[in-house]
Design a protein around this motif. Structure first.
Motif, PDB file in Angstrom:
ATOM      1  N   ASN A 168     -10.415  -4.946  -0.598  1.00 27.22           N
ATOM      2  CA  ASN A 168     -10.480  -5.449   0.769  1.00 27.22           C
ATOM      3  C   ASN A 168     -10.594  -4.330   1.798  1.00 27.22           C
ATOM      4  O   ASN A 168     -11.387  -4.410   2.742  1.00 27.22           O
ATOM      5  CB  ASN A 168      -9.237  -6.299   1.066  1.00 27.22           C
ATOM      6  N   MET A 169      -9.797  -3.287   1.616  1.00 23.43           N
ATOM      7  CA  MET A 169      -9.820  -2.198   2.592  1.00 23.43           C
ATOM      8  C   MET A 169     -11.148  -1.451   2.540  1.00 23.43           C
ATOM      9  O   MET A 169     -11.779  -1.177   3.573  1.00 23.43           O
ATOM     10  CB  MET A 169      -8.650  -1.247   2.346  1.00 23.43           C
ATOM     11  N   GLY A 170     -11.588  -1.134   1.325  1.00 25.11           N
ATOM     12  CA  GLY A 170     -12.844  -0.402   1.183  1.00 25.11           C
ATOM     13  C   GLY A 170     -14.039  -1.201   1.670  1.00 25.11           C
ATOM     14  O   GLY A 170     -14.953  -0.658   2.307  1.00 25.11           O
ATOM     15  N   GLY A 171     -14.041  -2.507   1.386  1.00 26.18           N
ATOM     16  CA  GLY A 171     -15.144  -3.345   1.834  1.00 26.18           C
ATOM     17  C   GLY A 171     -15.189  -3.452   3.352  1.00 26.18           C
ATOM     18  O   GLY A 171     -16.261  -3.394   3.963  1.00 26.18           O
ATOM     19  N   ALA A 172     -14.007  -3.623   3.969  1.00 25.01           N
ATOM     20  CA  ALA A 172     -13.949  -3.714   5.426  1.00 25.01           C
ATOM     21  C   ALA A 172     -14.385  -2.409   6.071  1.00 25.01           C
ATOM     22  O   ALA A 172     -15.072  -2.397   7.105  1.00 25.01           O
ATOM     23  CB  ALA A 172     -12.531  -4.071   5.865  1.00 25.01           C
ATOM     24  N   ARG A 173     -13.999  -1.316   5.477  1.00 20.01           N
ATOM     25  CA  ARG A 173     -14.406  -0.009   6.029  1.00 20.01           C
ATOM     26  C   ARG A 173     -15.922   0.160   5.930  1.00 20.01           C
ATOM     27  O   ARG A 173     -16.563   0.620   6.885  1.00 20.01           O
ATOM     28  CB  ARG A 173     -13.684   1.111   5.275  1.00 20.01           C
ATOM     29  N   GLY A 195       0.121 -12.273   8.325  1.00 16.68           N
ATOM     30  CA  GLY A 195       1.104 -12.181   7.247  1.00 16.68           C
ATOM     31  C   GLY A 195       0.503 -12.000   5.871  1.00 16.68           C
ATOM     32  O   GLY A 195       1.231 -11.720   4.906  1.00 16.68           O
ATOM     33  N   LEU A 196      -0.805 -12.146   5.734  1.00 16.78           N
ATOM     34  CA  LEU A 196      -1.436 -12.056   4.421  1.00 16.78           C
ATOM     35  C   LEU A 196      -1.902 -10.633   4.130  1.00 16.78           C
ATOM     36  O   LEU A 196      -2.538  -9.998   4.983  1.00 16.78           O
ATOM     37  CB  LEU A 196      -2.639 -13.000   4.346  1.00 16.78           C
ATOM     38  N   PRO A 197      -1.611 -10.119   2.943  1.00 14.52           N
ATOM     39  CA  PRO A 197      -2.081  -8.771   2.596  1.00 14.52           C
ATOM     40  C   PRO A 197      -3.598  -8.628   2.710  1.00 14.52           C
ATOM     41  O   PRO A 197      -4.095  -7.563   3.070  1.00 14.52           O
ATOM     42  CB  PRO A 197      -1.610  -8.602   1.146  1.00 14.52           C
ATOM     43  N   THR A 198      -4.331  -9.704   2.394  1.00  9.05           N
ATOM     44  CA  THR A 198      -5.785  -9.669   2.531  1.00  9.05           C
ATOM     45  C   THR A 198      -6.172  -9.297   3.956  1.00  9.05           C
ATOM     46  O   THR A 198      -7.038  -8.438   4.194  1.00  9.05           O
ATOM     47  CB  THR A 198      -6.384 -11.038   2.180  1.00  9.05           C
ATOM     48  N   SER A 199      -5.536  -9.953   4.924  1.00  6.89           N
ATOM     49  CA  SER A 199      -5.826  -9.680   6.328  1.00  6.89           C
ATOM     50  C   SER A 199      -5.413  -8.267   6.710  1.00  6.89           C
ATOM     51  O   SER A 199      -6.139  -7.559   7.429  1.00  6.89           O
ATOM     52  CB  SER A 199      -5.088 -10.684   7.216  1.00  6.89           C
ATOM     53  N   ASP A 201      -5.186  -5.597   4.823  1.00  9.21           N
ATOM     54  CA  ASP A 201      -6.077  -4.596   4.226  1.00  9.21           C
ATOM     55  C   ASP A 201      -7.419  -4.549   4.949  1.00  9.21           C
ATOM     56  O   ASP A 201      -7.979  -3.461   5.172  1.00  9.21           O
ATOM     57  CB  ASP A 201      -6.284  -4.894   2.743  1.00  9.21           C
ATOM     58  N   ARG A 202      -7.955  -5.712   5.314  1.00 10.51           N
ATOM     59  CA  ARG A 202      -9.252  -5.719   6.000  1.00 10.51           C
ATOM     60  C   ARG A 202      -9.110  -5.142   7.408  1.00 10.51           C
ATOM     61  O   ARG A 202     -10.007  -4.457   7.899  1.00 10.51           O
ATOM     62  CB  ARG A 202      -9.840  -7.134   6.011  1.00 10.51           C
ATOM     63  N   THR A 203      -7.968  -5.401   8.038  1.00 14.26           N
ATOM     64  CA  THR A 203      -7.712  -4.804   9.347  1.00 14.26           C
ATOM     65  C   THR A 203      -7.619  -3.286   9.231  1.00 14.26           C
ATOM     66  O   THR A 203      -8.177  -2.547  10.061  1.00 14.26           O
ATOM     67  CB  THR A 203      -6.409  -5.364   9.952  1.00 14.26           C
ATOM     68  N   ALA A 204      -6.940  -2.816   8.203  1.00 14.10           N
ATOM     69  CA  ALA A 204      -6.795  -1.377   8.002  1.00 14.10           C
ATOM     70  C   ALA A 204      -8.145  -0.716   7.738  1.00 14.10           C
ATOM     71  O   ALA A 204      -8.412   0.397   8.205  1.00 14.10           O
ATOM     72  CB  ALA A 204      -5.839  -1.100   6.847  1.00 14.10           C
ATOM     73  N   VAL A 247     -19.192  -7.335  16.154  1.00 18.80           N
ATOM     74  CA  VAL A 247     -17.957  -7.942  15.658  1.00 18.80           C
ATOM     75  C   VAL A 247     -17.996  -7.983  14.132  1.00 18.80           C
ATOM     76  O   VAL A 247     -19.010  -8.365  13.535  1.00 18.80           O
ATOM     77  CB  VAL A 247     -17.756  -9.375  16.197  1.00 18.80           C
ATOM     78  N   PHE A 248     -16.882  -7.578  13.543  1.00 14.68           N
ATOM     79  CA  PHE A 248     -16.665  -7.749  12.107  1.00 14.68           C
ATOM     80  C   PHE A 248     -15.716  -8.924  11.925  1.00 14.68           C
ATOM     81  O   PHE A 248     -14.617  -8.935  12.474  1.00 14.68           O
ATOM     82  CB  PHE A 248     -16.079  -6.463  11.513  1.00 14.68           C
ATOM     83  N   ALA A 249     -16.155  -9.937  11.173  1.00 18.35           N
ATOM     84  CA  ALA A 249     -15.330 -11.122  10.914  1.00 18.35           C
ATOM     85  C   ALA A 249     -14.743 -11.037   9.518  1.00 18.35           C
ATOM     86  O   ALA A 249     -15.414 -10.605   8.569  1.00 18.35           O
ATOM     87  CB  ALA A 249     -16.166 -12.398  11.057  1.00 18.35           C
ATOM     88  N   SER A 250     -13.486 -11.484   9.384  1.00 22.02           N
ATOM     89  CA  SER A 250     -12.773 -11.337   8.118  1.00 22.02           C
ATOM     90  C   SER A 250     -13.306 -12.199   6.991  1.00 22.02           C
ATOM     91  O   SER A 250     -13.059 -11.911   5.824  1.00 22.02           O
ATOM     92  CB  SER A 250     -11.284 -11.671   8.303  1.00 22.02           C
TER      93      SER A 250
END
Length: 340
Positions: A168-173, A195-199, A201-204, A247-250
């Motif tokens: 999730n983090m790598g993909g969002a980056r 509250g979700l780890p998915t969210s 990680d993507r935010t990070a 905009v990047f959407a989750s």
């Protein structure tokens, strides 16, 4: 006995009566043992099975052997295209293994999720694949009962539970870096529930890409993983004079809602607003304009999850899958093949 004469489920006793033999002999024929049966008696029993329409109780036989050859798949919202496509891939791999799948939908309700988990365990499934609505779902009942669980899109909180998650983090980056590569400097983000780890990680990943490029964070709006969530978030992001230029959407559902918000406000995509999203469902490919997206490898995720549940003896593992970028019109790219 004719089938039309039977009122209710045909039993082995009915077959035995039609064949003129004992229930035990019928069992030996149906189960191919443990005692031998003469050819003539076997033929009589098989004829009686055909005559009565008897069907062996597969569940009872499976339970006697210790396995039901069924798995449970529990998702937050089966109407979400991502989870529908994930369920399809899971079904393909489960079917290939000679098993069946029981699909349950928690409707984003943690109470209903727990009830459905209990219902699946009561049906003696051989394992459960769970995309939980909770960051830390209560799996104590499954662990105590010996039912293997594989968490999908969530890191397993216990060493006794497996998980299969995308990067999730790598993909969002990577998605944010792609927007930066198009020259965007004020990149907003539609985050999922915090509250979700998915969210998280993507935010990070989004924040990390901006920091590495020396850019300030654009506006962030938290929203449910839904079209309506994306629509409302899009309205909040795009109405101001200092609106972002990308905009990047989750997830894809949010991005579809964002496209509607942009259309309603007269904002052109990608001319006035670059958009990229995460998931890579068919919704992204068929949106107008088509959505650039981080693509989750659903077939690979399903294969890992099913393999972990099939393992005998049971093993636990934490698997992180890769991702690809499908570059399409919404970010300013021509539609083309995915890239790693």
């Amino acid at each position: 006995m004719n089938r039309g004469e039977s009122s209710g489920r045909v039993t082995r006793a009915d077959v035995a009566a039609a064949a003129g033999t004992s229930v035990a002999v019928v069992s030996y024929v149906v189960n191919n043992g443990p005692r031998p049966v003469s050819a003539a008696t076997r033929a009589r029993v098989l004829d009686a099975i055909e005559l009565t329409g008897y069907r062996p109780d597969v569940v009872a036989r499976a339970l006697a052997g210790g396995f039901t050859h069924t798995f449970g798949l529990l998702v937050p919202d089966v109407s979400n295209r991502f989870f529908a496509e994930l369920a399809h891939q899971v079904e393909e791999h489960v079917y290939a293994s000679g098993h069946l799948i029981l699909l349950a939908d928690s409707a984003d309700d943690p109470v209903r999720e727990r009830e459905l988990m209990n219902a699946l365990m009561e049906r003696r499934v051989d394992g459960i694949m769970l995309a939980s609505v909770d960051a830390d779902p209560d799996l104590s009942g499954a662990i105590a009962g010996g039912t293997p669980v594989v968490l999908l899109d969530r890191i397993a909180p216990s060493a006794l539970t497996s998980s299969v998650v995308p990067d999730n983090m790598g993909g969002a980056r990577a998605a944010t870096e792609h927007l930066i590569g198009h020259g965007h400097r004020r990149i907003g983000f539609i985050a999922g529930p915090s509250g979700l780890p998915t969210s998280q990680d993507r935010t990070a990943g989004w924040a990390g890409a901006l920091a590495a490029a020396g850019l300030e964070r654009g506006p962030l709006v938290e929203a449910p993983f839904s079209r309506s969530g994306g629509l409302e978030a899009g309205r909040r992001l795009l109405r101001g004079a200092d609106r972002p230029d990308a905009v990047f959407a989750s997830n894809d559902q949010q991005a579809v809602g964002l496209l509607r918000a942009a259309h309603d406000l007269g904002i052109r995509v990608p001319e006035d607003l670059g958009v990229i999203t995460f998931d890579g469902s068919q919704d992204a490919a068929f949106a107008i304009p088509s959505l650039s997206s981080v693509v989750q490898p659903l077939a690979e995720i399903a294969e890992h999850a099913v393999r972990l549940l099939l393992a005998r003896p049971h093993v636990t593992a934490r698997v992180t899958t890769g991702h690809t970028l499908a570059l399409r019109a919404s970010c300013g790219c021509p539609d083309g093949p995915t890239s790693p």
